[in-house]
Design a protein around this motif. Structure first.
Motif, PDB file in Angstrom:
ATOM      1  N   GLU A 148      -4.351  10.317  -6.589  1.00  0.00           N
ATOM      2  CA  GLU A 148      -3.412   9.529  -5.706  1.00  0.00           C
ATOM      3  C   GLU A 148      -3.876  10.268  -4.087  1.00  0.00           C
ATOM      4  O   GLU A 148      -3.746   9.450  -3.330  1.00  0.00           O
ATOM      5  CB  GLU A 148      -2.162   9.692  -5.918  1.00  0.00           C
ATOM      6  CG  GLU A 148      -1.724   9.174  -7.005  1.00  0.00           C
ATOM      7  CD  GLU A 148      -2.050   9.632  -8.432  1.00  0.00           C
ATOM      8  OE1 GLU A 148      -1.869   8.999  -9.316  1.00  0.00           O
ATOM      9  OE2 GLU A 148      -2.528  10.852  -8.227  1.00  0.00           O
ATOM     10  N   THR A 157       0.809  -1.354  -0.130  1.00  0.00           N
ATOM     11  CA  THR A 157       0.031   0.072  -0.132  1.00  0.00           C
ATOM     12  C   THR A 157       0.761   1.303  -0.016  1.00  0.00           C
ATOM     13  O   THR A 157       0.633   2.166  -0.846  1.00  0.00           O
ATOM     14  CB  THR A 157      -0.886   0.034   1.267  1.00  0.00           C
ATOM     15  OG1 THR A 157      -1.748  -1.064   1.099  1.00  0.00           O
ATOM     16  CG2 THR A 157      -1.724   1.410   1.340  1.00  0.00           C
ATOM     17  N   CYS A 158       1.798   1.291   0.747  1.00  0.00           N
ATOM     18  CA  CYS A 158       2.708   2.385   0.995  1.00  0.00           C
ATOM     19  C   CYS A 158       3.604   2.649  -0.306  1.00  0.00           C
ATOM     20  O   CYS A 158       3.494   3.852  -1.064  1.00  0.00           O
ATOM     21  CB  CYS A 158       3.930   2.106   2.123  1.00  0.00           C
ATOM     22  SG  CYS A 158       4.790   3.497   2.592  1.00  0.00           S
ATOM     23  N   ARG A 216       2.504   1.565  -3.511  1.00  0.00           N
ATOM     24  CA  ARG A 216       1.638   1.887  -4.570  1.00  0.00           C
ATOM     25  C   ARG A 216       1.346   3.520  -4.374  1.00  0.00           C
ATOM     26  O   ARG A 216       0.998   4.204  -5.400  1.00  0.00           O
ATOM     27  CB  ARG A 216       0.161   1.301  -4.458  1.00  0.00           C
ATOM     28  CG  ARG A 216       0.386  -0.315  -5.030  1.00  0.00           C
ATOM     29  CD  ARG A 216      -0.911  -1.055  -5.068  1.00  0.00           C
ATOM     30  NE  ARG A 216      -0.882  -2.196  -5.790  1.00  0.00           N
ATOM     31  CZ  ARG A 216      -1.971  -2.884  -6.198  1.00  0.00           C
ATOM     32  NH1 ARG A 216      -3.035  -2.503  -5.685  1.00  0.00           N
ATOM     33  NH2 ARG A 216      -1.902  -4.211  -6.519  1.00  0.00           N
ATOM     34  N   ILE A 217       1.137   4.055  -3.136  1.00  0.00           N
ATOM     35  CA  ILE A 217       0.757   5.396  -3.074  1.00  0.00           C
ATOM     36  C   ILE A 217       1.943   6.238  -3.354  1.00  0.00           C
ATOM     37  O   ILE A 217       1.894   7.636  -3.455  1.00  0.00           O
ATOM     38  CB  ILE A 217       0.206   5.766  -1.756  1.00  0.00           C
ATOM     39  CG1 ILE A 217      -0.951   7.159  -1.847  1.00  0.00           C
ATOM     40  CG2 ILE A 217       1.187   5.879  -0.478  1.00  0.00           C
ATOM     41  CD1 ILE A 217      -2.034   6.574  -2.377  1.00  0.00           C
ATOM     42  N   ILE A 220      -7.366   5.596   2.034  1.00  0.00           N
ATOM     43  CA  ILE A 220      -6.543   4.440   2.877  1.00  0.00           C
ATOM     44  C   ILE A 220      -6.332   4.850   4.439  1.00  0.00           C
ATOM     45  O   ILE A 220      -6.481   3.994   5.166  1.00  0.00           O
ATOM     46  CB  ILE A 220      -5.269   4.461   1.810  1.00  0.00           C
ATOM     47  CG1 ILE A 220      -5.315   3.702   0.948  1.00  0.00           C
ATOM     48  CG2 ILE A 220      -4.112   3.731   2.885  1.00  0.00           C
ATOM     49  CD1 ILE A 220      -4.287   3.691  -0.225  1.00  0.00           C
ATOM     50  N   ALA A 258      -5.444   0.953  -2.516  1.00  0.00           N
ATOM     51  CA  ALA A 258      -4.468   1.615  -3.167  1.00  0.00           C
ATOM     52  C   ALA A 258      -4.561   1.600  -4.731  1.00  0.00           C
ATOM     53  O   ALA A 258      -4.959   0.741  -5.188  1.00  0.00           O
ATOM     54  CB  ALA A 258      -3.164   0.889  -2.692  1.00  0.00           C
ATOM     55  N   GLN A 280      -6.570  -1.940   3.691  1.00  0.00           N
ATOM     56  CA  GLN A 280      -5.992  -0.706   3.124  1.00  0.00           C
ATOM     57  C   GLN A 280      -5.688  -0.919   1.651  1.00  0.00           C
ATOM     58  O   GLN A 280      -5.846  -0.185   0.653  1.00  0.00           O
ATOM     59  CB  GLN A 280      -4.775  -0.101   3.645  1.00  0.00           C
ATOM     60  CG  GLN A 280      -5.042   0.371   5.046  1.00  0.00           C
ATOM     61  CD  GLN A 280      -3.949   0.836   5.756  1.00  0.00           C
ATOM     62  OE1 GLN A 280      -2.897   0.157   6.120  1.00  0.00           O
ATOM     63  NE2 GLN A 280      -3.919   1.988   6.105  1.00  0.00           N
TER      64      GLN A 280
END
Length: 327
Positions: A253, A96-97, A99-100, A260, A274, A270
């Protein structure tokens, strides 16, 4: 690239090779003392195995403008603090981190352990970073007003006279008094200024009590270890930045990051919120085709790609050099 389901299955089916459990690590405010997440932990063989297994997945998920070296350095630092978390939750939080497009270094984002579940938490600086990346924001300002600071807020006055704040750095912290307001605003490209968002402590506590399951769980268990307990001022300022989103040009984003963040506070999944890199490419193709159609009625817009038909790489080549923007 394998699916998320395959990645999570691989994380839960294979032995992790992790070392003995470590105590949870508290994260200091990075803006004040330069603390880095997981400081003092050295990567063990389990950490290195995890990185070798999923490095390609993270690299493919990262946007091309993120420094991959900084991202993997932060991951190596944080993994030893998550040894009590399930491999599946570690993988989901870190993907998730990635992808963002934020670095889990304690400045833009943190990965924290809640029991045996790893959770991605963006900081207010992470939200500011994505505001800058939209390309429409010139500068973002967020701060705290203390009781003995000089300030004025008159919403009906023209900008920038509607809000002024003169801190008193010459005074000892105790003499400035307690924090009474958090505020946030931004200057846009072209010279316009956004609305000023002002949140009192009571406003922040209402947001905390209404939306944060993590805070409620920490209260019920008596651990008092949620970020609302340990980093109240940061969460107060993040609440102001989150409210500022309504008054500034936004991006897919940034909207995803808000969803998220809400999911993490509610203890929900989450990764499903993403951005998907391939979907992002399709959206970009659609927007280019739309602009082409508007600019010339004589030229037919290019055909939209169907997901899965793009040849070669599914996204632009990574910029290994990276860059850092000041908030």
């Amino acid at each position: 690239m394998t699916s998320l389901k395959d990645r999570v299955k691989a994380a839960t089916d294979k032995p992790s090779g992790r070392g003995p459990a470590l105590d949870d690590v508290q994260h200091d405010r990075a803006a004040d003392d330069g603390a880095e997440q997981g400081r003092g932990h050295k990567p063990d063989e389990g950490t290195m195995e995890f990185l070798r297994r999923y490095e390609q997945h993270f690299a493919e998920a990262l946007p091309s403008n993120v420094d991959t070296t900084a991202f993997f350095a932060a991951v190596r630092s944080v993994l030893p603090t998550l040894t009590r978390c399930t491999p599946a939750s570690q993988l989901q939080a870190l993907l998730t981190c990635a992808r963002i497009g934020l670095v889990p270094d304690g400045k833009q984002a943190v990965i924290t352990a809640s029991g045996n579940v790893a959770t991605f938490i963006p900081t207010y600086r992470g939200f500011i970073e994505l505001m800058y990346r939209s390309g429409r924001v010139d500068s973002v300002h967020v701060g705290m007003v203390h009781e003995n600071d000089e300030w004025a807020f008159e919403p009906t006055a023209p900008a920038p006279l509607d809000f002024t704040h003169r801190p008193r750095p010459d005074l000892p912290k105790a003499a400035r008094g307690p924090a009474i307001l958090a505020y946030a605003f931004c200057w846009l490209k072209g010279g316009a200024r956004s609305q000023v968002v002002v949140l009192s402590r009571e406003d922040a506590e209402e947001i905390r009590d209404q939306y944060s399951d993590a805070y409620r769980r920490a209260q019920e268990t008596g651990k008092l270890d949620s970020f609302w307990h340990t980093h109240f001022l940061d969460m107060w300022m993040k609440s102001a930045i989150r409210r500022l989103e309504k008054y500034v040009p936004t991006s897919a984003e940034l909207r995803a990051l808000g969803a998220i963040d809400d999911a993490g506070e509610a203890g929900q999944s989450q990764i499903l919120l993403a951005p998907d890199p391939e979907v992002g490419l399709l959206v970009a193709d659609a927007e280019r085709a739309h602009r082409s159609a508007e600019s010339s009625q004589d030229t037919a817009p290019r055909m939209l790609l169907v997901k899965g038909t793009r040849r070669g790489r599914s996204k632009p080549k990574k910029n290994r050099g990276g860059r850092r923007r000041a908030a």
